[in-house]
Design an enzyme around this catalytic site. Structure first.
Site, PDB file in Angstrom:
ATOM      1  N   TYR A 142      29.491 -23.586 -15.728  1.00 25.96           N
ATOM      2  CA  TYR A 142      30.362 -24.619 -16.286  1.00 25.96           C
ATOM      3  C   TYR A 142      31.111 -25.380 -15.192  1.00 25.96           C
ATOM      4  O   TYR A 142      31.508 -26.525 -15.387  1.00 25.96           O
ATOM      5  CB  TYR A 142      31.400 -23.999 -17.219  1.00 25.96           C
ATOM      6  N   LYS A 186      21.599 -11.394 -16.152  1.00 26.39           N
ATOM      7  CA  LYS A 186      20.159 -11.658 -16.003  1.00 26.39           C
ATOM      8  C   LYS A 186      19.791 -11.240 -14.566  1.00 26.39           C
ATOM      9  O   LYS A 186      19.288 -12.039 -13.763  1.00 26.39           O
ATOM     10  CB  LYS A 186      19.880 -13.145 -16.280  1.00 26.39           C
ATOM     11  N   ASP A 219      18.641 -11.571 -22.545  1.00 21.93           N
ATOM     12  CA  ASP A 219      17.631 -11.770 -23.596  1.00 21.93           C
ATOM     13  C   ASP A 219      17.575 -10.546 -24.508  1.00 21.93           C
ATOM     14  O   ASP A 219      17.542 -10.653 -25.727  1.00 21.93           O
ATOM     15  CB  ASP A 219      16.250 -12.121 -22.998  1.00 21.93           C
ATOM     16  N   ASP A 234      29.237 -17.949 -24.209  1.00 22.78           N
ATOM     17  CA  ASP A 234      29.244 -19.071 -25.146  1.00 22.78           C
ATOM     18  C   ASP A 234      28.113 -18.893 -26.161  1.00 22.78           C
ATOM     19  O   ASP A 234      28.303 -19.035 -27.366  1.00 22.78           O
ATOM     20  CB  ASP A 234      29.078 -20.388 -24.368  1.00 22.78           C
ATOM     21  N   ASP A 278      28.314 -17.367 -30.479  1.00 21.28           N
ATOM     22  CA  ASP A 278      27.856 -18.090 -31.675  1.00 21.28           C
ATOM     23  C   ASP A 278      26.876 -17.219 -32.472  1.00 21.28           C
ATOM     24  O   ASP A 278      26.901 -17.190 -33.704  1.00 21.28           O
ATOM     25  CB  ASP A 278      27.150 -19.411 -31.301  1.00 21.28           C
TER      26      ASP A 278
HETATM   27  C1  IPM Z   1      33.298 -23.013 -27.033  1.00 17.29           C
HETATM   28  C2  IPM Z   1      32.722 -24.393 -26.968  1.00 17.29           C
HETATM   29  C3  IPM Z   1      33.065 -25.031 -25.616  1.00 17.29           C
HETATM   30  C4  IPM Z   1      32.410 -24.179 -24.537  1.00 17.29           C
HETATM   31  C5  IPM Z   1      32.677 -26.506 -25.458  1.00 17.29           C
HETATM   32  C6  IPM Z   1      33.280 -27.363 -26.535  1.00 17.29           C
HETATM   33  C7  IPM Z   1      33.030 -27.034 -24.100  1.00 17.29           C
HETATM   34  O1  IPM Z   1      31.349 -24.350 -27.208  1.00 17.29           O
HETATM   35  O2  IPM Z   1      34.520 -22.866 -26.842  1.00 17.29           O
HETATM   36  O3  IPM Z   1      32.551 -22.066 -27.297  1.00 17.29           O
HETATM   37  O4  IPM Z   1      31.209 -24.324 -24.262  1.00 17.29           O
HETATM   38  O5  IPM Z   1      33.120 -23.336 -23.955  1.00 17.29           O
HETATM   39 MG    MG Z   2      30.652 -22.476 -27.888  1.00 16.15          MG
END
Ligand code: IPM
Ligand code: MG
Length: 371
Positions: free
Chosen positions: A144, A193, A225, A249, A253
């Protein structure tokens, strides 16, 4: 009453960000009233709406207010309106700069199946019931923030981003991982990884070097993975997951989906200065302004704020209980709907949580906390 006096900066942001932030602010205000605290809440622009208003995704005034605050609560940033902007000028870059300037290097993302929601998990109920993991995501480094750019190559275009970690960067987040495992079930899985990436090899070696300082924590390493697969196959094996910025990240999710909806999951970003709290979901522009987004991720982020930044443990627990009770009573935003439940909008869901919070605090409930 011995209330605390604190300043919280609200950064509503874009899309559904303002709605969910205001829902969480309402619950914070309820909490302040019930427990006799005083929370001054100051709103500042960030992201796309700040670009539109002030020409920058993180205006100086917003940054200064955050640096001076006791804690910061953010909604979400981004949207198609700003899609054409280059990486460094997008709404998201405002959030990334804020994380850096606040010095928040670790992001805690607790993902837990709330009992009432077992039926909506994409996992079979016997697996879903084991979803209870805290993701400890590195937040201030990695790809990042690495060197990036575009190059012309043989007439064609190419672009690059760099993943790089120093030993101190890995150590400080790994220590948080070990400590969170100590406070939970003493199991830490570090995700990397290391079969491909140099930076992951350093990550693994550094985590291993710290392990003897935490003899009560059982440490394992998984390639990312495999970790992505294992979370779906056998979520119960995970207690605390320690990961880099990018892997965290992605995996958060994935884990969120197993808990029923990404709309439910809160996060806390901690480091040297004020803590930054945000639901892990995005700005969902297609849902904005329709009173149908889920406020629970933002409300649970407010609970984390009270616990982690202000040490208000009872207050945090009351909010979490109020969420579970609203869900237990059958209230559902559309993302978590299932047969036999009542689908309501964000406003009604927030009102239900607010109602449950004041019920919990009735002396007749036998809680008697702070009242
Ligand atoms: C999160 C989001 C952010 C990230 C984006 C919006 C920059 O996806 O907080 O998970 O990637 O950290
Ligand atoms: Mg995110």
């Amino acid at each position: 009453m011995n209330g605390v006096k604190k300043t919280i900066v609200l950064l509503p942001g874009d899309g559904i960000g303002p709605e969910v932030t205001h829902a969480a602010a309402r619950i914070l205000a309820d909490c302040a009233r019930e427990f006799g605290h005083s929370f001054a809440m100051i709103e500042q622009p960030i992201g796309g709406s700040a670009i539109d208003r002030a020409g920058s995704p993180l205006p100086e005034e917003t940054l200064n207010a955050c640096l001076a605050a006791d804690a910061v609560l953010l909604g979400a940033v981004g949207g198609p309106r700003w899609d054409a902007l280059p990486v460094g000028r997008r709404p998201e870059s405002g959030l990334l700069e804020l994380r850096q300037r606040l010095g928040v290097y670790v992001n805690l993302r607790p993902v837990r199946l709330r009992p009432a929601l077992a039926v909506i998990s994409p996992l079979r109920p016997e697996r879903a019931s084991h979803v209870d993991v805290e993701i400890v995501r590195e937040l201030a480094g990695g790809i990042y923030f690495g060197r990036r750019g575009r190059e012309a190559q043989n007439g064609g275009e190419s672009a690059f981003d760099t993943e790089s970690y120093s030993v101190p960067e890995i150590e400080r987040v790994a220590r948080v991982g070990f400590e969170r495992a100590m406070a939970r079930h003493h199991r830490l899985v570090s995700v990397d990884k290391a079969n491909v990436l140099e930076s992951s090899q350093l990550w693994r070696r550094t985590v291993d070097r710290l392990a003897p300082e935490y003899p009560d924590v059982e440490l394992r390493h998984l390639y990312v993975d495999n970790a992505a697969m294992q979370i779906v196959l056998n979520p119960g094996q995970f207690d605390v997951l320690l990961t880099s910025n990018m892997f965290g990240d992605i995996l958060s999710d994935e884990a969120a989906a197993l808990a029923g909806s990404i709309g439910l999951i809160p996060s806390a970003s901690l480091g040297f200065g004020p803590g930054l709290y945000e639901p892990i979901h995005g700005s969902a522009p297609q849902l904005a302004g329709k009173d149908c987004a889920c406020p629970i991720g933002a409300i649970l982020s407010a609970a984390m704020l009270l616990r982690e930044s202000f040490g208000l443990l009872k207050e945090a627990e009351c909010i979490e209980r109020a969420v579970d009770r609203a869900l237990g009573a059958g209230f559902r935003t559309p993302d978590i709907a299932s047969p036999g439940t009542e689908v309501v909008g964000l406003e009604a869901m927030t009102a239900a949580i607010s109602r449950e919070l004041s019920r919990i605090l009735q002396p007749t409930e036998g809680y008697g906390w702070g009242v």
